[in-house]
Design a protein around this motif. Sequence first.
Motif, short mmCIF file in Angstrom:
data_model
loop_
_atom_site.label_atom_id
_atom_site.label_comp_id
_atom_site.label_asym_id
_atom_site.label_seq_id
_atom_site.Cartn_x
_atom_site.Cartn_y
_atom_site.Cartn_z
N PHE A 2 6.33 8.98 -8.32
CA PHE A 2 5.45 10.14 -8.17
C PHE A 2 4.27 10.02 -9.13
N ASN A 3 3.07 10.21 -8.60
CA ASN A 3 1.85 10.17 -9.40
C ASN A 3 1.53 11.58 -9.89
N ILE A 62 -2.07 11.78 -5.57
CA ILE A 62 -1.45 12.58 -6.62
C ILE A 62 -0.47 13.55 -5.99
N HIS A 63 0.78 13.46 -6.40
CA HIS A 63 1.84 14.25 -5.80
C HIS A 63 2.08 15.58 -6.52
N ALA A 64 1.81 15.61 -7.82
CA ALA A 64 2.14 16.81 -8.60
C ALA A 64 1.19 16.93 -9.78
N VAL A 65 1.12 18.16 -10.31
CA VAL A 65 0.31 18.41 -11.50
C VAL A 65 1.21 18.89 -12.63
N CYS A 66 0.83 18.53 -13.85
CA CYS A 66 1.49 19.00 -15.06
C CYS A 66 0.42 19.72 -15.87
N ILE A 67 0.49 21.04 -15.92
CA ILE A 67 -0.56 21.86 -16.52
C ILE A 67 -0.19 22.21 -17.95
N CYS A 68 -0.93 21.63 -18.89
CA CYS A 68 -0.70 21.84 -20.33
C CYS A 68 -2.00 22.24 -21.02
N ALA A 87 2.84 19.71 -5.90
CA ALA A 87 3.93 20.35 -6.65
C ALA A 87 3.41 20.67 -8.04
N ILE A 88 3.93 21.76 -8.63
CA ILE A 88 3.34 22.28 -9.86
C ILE A 88 4.38 22.44 -10.96
#
Length: 329
Positions: A2-3, A62-68, A87-88
């Motif tokens: 997963f990217n 891009i399959h998902a985001v990582c919000i930081c 996906a989030i």
Amino acid sequence: MFNIALFGCGRIGKVHAVNIAANPETQIRAVIDPYQEGAMQLADQYGADVMTVDEAMSDPDIHAVCICSATDTHADLIELAAKAGKAIFCEKPIDLSLARVRTCLEVVEASGVPFLVGFNRRYDPQFRTLKDLFESGAIGKAETLVITSRDPSPPPVDYVKVSGGIFRDMSVHDLDMARFIMGEDPVSVSAHGSCLVDPEIGEAGDIDSAVIVLHFPSGAMANIINSRRSGYGYDQRIELHGSKGMLKAGNVREHLVEHWGEEDCSSAKPQYFFLERYEKAYIAEWQHFVDVLEGKVEPQCSGYDGEQALVLAEAALESLNAQNTVKLG
């Protein structure tokens, strides 16, 4: 594989970057941060590209985001990712405004994408074992829960001014943990607080010491104790008393060696801060998100959970200001 698009290269972004790269099922595809130098450094470290928000959201690889990223960007990024079909994973909070959280969750629900809110303490091995033992019936019916959370030292006043206050910033973790352990939503909140540690925090309009009491439909109660300063490390403890006994998760110490001598006996202090104390929790949390991406499980900490933690934080603030108990539901 997963990217992942990583939004935010600050302290917590770097924590997640390590775990994304270490997991065999994920890799950082894009790094997004207004601080270009930091974004380039992190991207170079993990073989990723520096992208704009629009580029990341429109990239089909891009399959998902990582919000930081900064708190005030969370809700907007969540909505953009949801509309883009990503996906989030988002660090708490969704937003500091309850109304904004609710409009954001409407967008997520309409999109149907997986959404995990980052309350990392749910994945701590000690706290998870406590919950599992409770659910196995080890102590019978829950009666009282005590959660102690004290930071090693107070944060800078500039941070306090934008944090949303102790209830939304710090206590919200413990409010979520109380719901998680007890398995029910409180029906009332009573909060008390003072500024005992740093006068500048009081001048900024906040408190640095608080006690919150929650009542649950079952009749059980929870007592949350918060301080911006312990003086001895990161104090993180949970005690759950039930009809057949008690479960207790103590502090994780710097080491397990004790010194016993004629004068006294001593042991190590608690680990200093959340990065050390919850290292394993962050790893387990990301693995859970990977399991969500693979379709193996549903998110254990949903948008609803993120919303309810803020509902309780808002109720605590209302109780403190009005000096009374706030009824919920």
